[in-house]
Design an enzyme around this catalytic site. Structure first.
Site, PDB file in Angstrom:
ATOM      1  N   GLY A   1      -8.490 -63.340  18.887  1.00 53.53           N
ATOM      2  CA  GLY A   1      -9.516 -62.113  19.400  1.00 53.53           C
ATOM      3  C   GLY A   1      -9.850 -61.157  18.096  1.00 53.53           C
ATOM      4  O   GLY A   1     -10.709 -60.419  18.249  1.00 53.53           O
TER       5      GLY A   1
ATOM      6  N   GLU B   1      -3.419 -66.885  17.199  1.00 52.39           N
ATOM      7  CA  GLU B   1      -4.346 -67.848  17.810  1.00 52.39           C
ATOM      8  C   GLU B   1      -5.605 -67.520  17.380  1.00 52.39           C
ATOM      9  O   GLU B   1      -6.689 -67.610  18.338  1.00 52.39           O
ATOM     10  CB  GLU B   1      -4.391 -68.327  19.257  1.00 52.39           C
ATOM     11  CG  GLU B   1      -2.989 -68.517  19.888  1.00 52.39           C
ATOM     12  CD  GLU B   1      -2.957 -68.605  21.180  1.00 52.39           C
ATOM     13  OE1 GLU B   1      -2.387 -69.449  21.701  1.00 52.39           O
ATOM     14  OE2 GLU B   1      -3.545 -67.788  22.004  1.00 52.39           O
ATOM     15  N   PRO B   2      -6.152 -67.525  16.286  1.00 54.69           N
ATOM     16  CA  PRO B   2      -7.537 -66.841  16.008  1.00 54.69           C
ATOM     17  C   PRO B   2      -8.596 -68.054  16.143  1.00 54.69           C
ATOM     18  O   PRO B   2      -8.259 -69.314  15.712  1.00 54.69           O
ATOM     19  CB  PRO B   2      -7.683 -66.541  14.374  1.00 54.69           C
ATOM     20  CG  PRO B   2      -6.321 -67.478  13.936  1.00 54.69           C
ATOM     21  CD  PRO B   2      -5.446 -67.399  15.083  1.00 54.69           C
TER      22      PRO B   2
ATOM     23  N   CYS C   1     -37.448 -73.739  28.943  1.00 54.51           N
ATOM     24  CA  CYS C   1     -38.155 -73.132  30.086  1.00 54.51           C
ATOM     25  C   CYS C   1     -37.401 -72.185  30.870  1.00 54.51           C
ATOM     26  O   CYS C   1     -36.743 -72.361  32.086  1.00 54.51           O
ATOM     27  CB  CYS C   1     -38.700 -74.255  31.159  1.00 54.51           C
ATOM     28  SG  CYS C   1     -39.854 -75.091  30.066  1.00 54.51           S
TER      29      CYS C   1
ATOM     30  N   TYR D   1     -18.437 -70.639  18.994  1.00 54.65           N
ATOM     31  CA  TYR D   1     -19.098 -70.459  20.385  1.00 54.65           C
ATOM     32  C   TYR D   1     -20.491 -70.860  20.409  1.00 54.65           C
ATOM     33  O   TYR D   1     -21.164 -70.210  21.349  1.00 54.65           O
ATOM     34  CB  TYR D   1     -18.585 -69.499  20.903  1.00 54.65           C
ATOM     35  CG  TYR D   1     -17.014 -68.932  21.245  1.00 54.65           C
ATOM     36  CD1 TYR D   1     -16.208 -69.982  21.873  1.00 54.65           C
ATOM     37  CD2 TYR D   1     -16.348 -68.011  20.446  1.00 54.65           C
ATOM     38  CE1 TYR D   1     -15.040 -69.460  21.965  1.00 54.65           C
ATOM     39  CE2 TYR D   1     -15.371 -67.939  20.025  1.00 54.65           C
ATOM     40  CZ  TYR D   1     -14.106 -68.567  21.117  1.00 54.65           C
ATOM     41  OH  TYR D   1     -13.067 -68.392  21.068  1.00 54.65           O
TER      42      TYR D   1
HETATM   43  C1  PLP Z   1     -10.497 -68.025  23.271  1.00 55.80           C
HETATM   44  C2  PLP Z   1      -8.932 -68.040  23.011  1.00 55.80           C
HETATM   45  C3  PLP Z   1      -8.262 -67.691  21.622  1.00 55.80           C
HETATM   46  C4  PLP Z   1      -9.162 -67.135  20.488  1.00 55.80           C
HETATM   47  O1  PLP Z   1     -10.144 -66.004  20.616  1.00 55.80           O
HETATM   48  P1  PLP Z   1     -11.073 -65.901  19.554  1.00 55.80           P
HETATM   49  O2  PLP Z   1     -11.747 -64.514  19.870  1.00 55.80           O
HETATM   50  O3  PLP Z   1     -12.096 -66.845  19.228  1.00 55.80           O
HETATM   51  O4  PLP Z   1     -10.319 -65.378  18.241  1.00 55.80           O
HETATM   52  C5  PLP Z   1      -7.032 -67.384  21.504  1.00 55.80           C
HETATM   53  N1  PLP Z   1      -6.248 -67.603  22.775  1.00 55.80           N
HETATM   54  C6  PLP Z   1      -6.665 -67.816  23.691  1.00 55.80           C
HETATM   55  C7  PLP Z   1      -5.618 -68.294  24.752  1.00 55.80           C
HETATM   56  C8  PLP Z   1      -8.111 -67.907  24.231  1.00 55.80           C
HETATM   57  O5  PLP Z   1      -8.315 -68.320  25.370  1.00 55.80           O
END
Ligand code: PLP
Length: 437
Positions: free
Chosen positions: A253, A295-296, A366, A396
């Site tokens: 995040g 988890e980036p 369109c 994304y």
């Molecule tokens: C999407 C997601 C992430 C990554 O989020 P980012 O904003 O891209 O860093 C990490 N963990 C989980 C469970 C997610 O769904």
């Protein structure tokens, strides 16, 4: 051009006013590979991986892990890079798992997320030796138990917990609140209930807990609060059941800069701060510090990406507004249409001209909502054939691309150490009809 638009270190301009990305001339790349074109700066991706990995090791010791949330950008080459850099990965579907396998990335280092894993998903993942499931709900837990028992294995899992935190980002990407579709809230007792259920399963190896509070988060306090809530939960569960969580996954995040007004965050400093706070909290609660995971997704790949387009028309509607149309659109970047996301758009071949025309940069689909960005300032003499660059498109964009209007998806060209190579080929018209019978 105002230097404020150079929002990431890998974006610069040449003496002749051409936009450079990772030191390479974007107009030359557009000419060589065609447009629309996704560029990805491999050196930047590797640099981000190393920053994360060294920061978590400094903050939490050698066992700490960084998982790349690969839904942000999923293709074979990215998994090879993650393997080389020593990162774990998150996957959310069998399509991603299959890509991981094709890249010969070891699936034992993968964590399988998603709020609805089908029985077929669970079977596919187990048959290929997935490392962990991050379990979202009780039905899924029981389905995993049943399939693990059938295979006589002990399946490692984490449970997805909702800490009840509002990260003050967009609603669509906020996932940590009690009413989220993801996970099990502590506040409602669901988190404790699913923990007890997991502990009662004989083929489940509950390793710990996971939370993910949202995306595009700039406020470091969010992680401190999430860690605080999760550690209190861990201590509470230990006291009630005797179960000690060995792993705590704090999700992804961290935010990135899309526009000059976005702040830039120091990931290392942030993670070190979280580390200090976790150590203090664990001491206070009398629990061992679990193995910490981050988890980036976005913050590893977003500003390593740039999209190049060719301008088709410049439509000036007198007294109303101006439109600059490009040869891509919501098919390769749906984020404005979906979330109203901000982006920086620059004229790749004339950054030295005054930006004196306000316009909307729109795609070729369109659909009136097919907009890349509104209120963009560009040179008034923009014309057909000019190259436009959209910055920070590495996360994304490709992973959310579609074939709406039967538009082929652009290729991904990687930039590494002054060279370029194709990592994903341009889709052809025939690729699109391949499955039509
Ligand atoms: C999407 C997601 C992430 C990554 O989020 P980012 O904003 O891209 O860093 C990490 N963990 C989980 C469970 C997610 O769904």
């Amino acid at each position: 051009m105002d230097r404020k638009y150079l929002i990431c270190e890998n974006v610069s301009v040449s003496d002749t006013g051409r936009l450079l990305f990772a030191g390479q001339d974007t107009c030359d790349l557009a000419q060589q590979y065609g447009t629309p074109l996704y560029l990805m700066d491999e050196d930047r991706i590797r640099n981000r991986c190393r920053i994360y990995l060294s920061a978590v090791k400094q903050a939490f010791g050698e066992k700490a892990k960084v998982l790349f949330a690969s839904k942000a950008a999923s293709f074979k080459r990215i998994y090879e890079i993650m393997n080389e850099e020593g990162l774990g990965i998150d996957v959310v579907s069998c399509g991603e798992i299959n890509t991981v396998l094709k890249a010969e990335y070891p699936l034992r280092n993968a964590y399988f997320h998603s709020n609805n894993k089908t029985d077929a998903d669970i079977a596919f993942a187990m048959d290929h030796g997935i490392g962990y499931f991050v379990v979202d709900n009780e039905e899924e837990l029981l389905a995993i138990q049943a399939q693990a028992k059938e295979r006589s294995i002990q399946q490692k899992i984490l449970l997805r917990i909702t800490p009840g935190i509002d990260p003050h980002t967009y609603a669509a990407v906020s996932t940590g609140k009690v009413d989220s579709k993801f996970g099990n809230a502590i506040e409602t007792g669901m988190a404790e209930a699913i923990t007890r259920l997991a502990l009662a399963q004989d083929s489940i190896d509950l390793r710990g807990f996971h939370c993910h509070v949202g995306s595009q988060v700039f406020d470091s306090d969010v992680y401190l609060r999430a860690a605080d809530v999760m550690l209190s939960f861990i201590a509470d569960i230990k006291q009630k059941t005797g179960f000690t969580a060995k792993e705590l996954d704090l999700g992804g995040g961290y935010g990135v800069r899309y526009v000059p007004t976005d702040p830039s965050i120091d990931i290392r400093e942030n993670i070190i701060a979280v580390g200090k706070s976790i150590a203090e909290k664990c001491e206070l609660l009398g629990i061992d510090i679990p193995v910490i995971l981050f988890e980036p997704g976005r913050s590893i790949v977003a500003d390593a990406g740039m999209t190049l387009y060719t301008v088709g028309s410049v439509k000036k509607i007198p007294g109303y507004k101006n439109y600059v149309s490009v040869d891509g659109g919501m098919t390769d970047n749906v984020r404005f249409a979906m979330y109203g996301s901000a982006y920086t758009v620059l004229p790749a071949d004339r950054t030295d001209r005054p930006f004196d025309m306000e316009c909307s940069v729109v795609g070729r689909c369109c659909e009136s909502g097919d907009i890349i960005q509104n209120n963009v300032m560009l040179p008034a003499d923009m014309k057909r054939g000019d190259i436009l660059a959209v910055l920070t498109t590495g996360a994304y964009n490709y992973s959310m691309a579609s074939n709406y209007n039967r538009i082929p998806r652009p290729p991904i060209v990687m930039l590494a150490q002054g060279e370029s190579y194709v990592a994903v080929k341009r889709e052809s018209f025939d690729d699109i009809v391949r499955l039509d019978v």
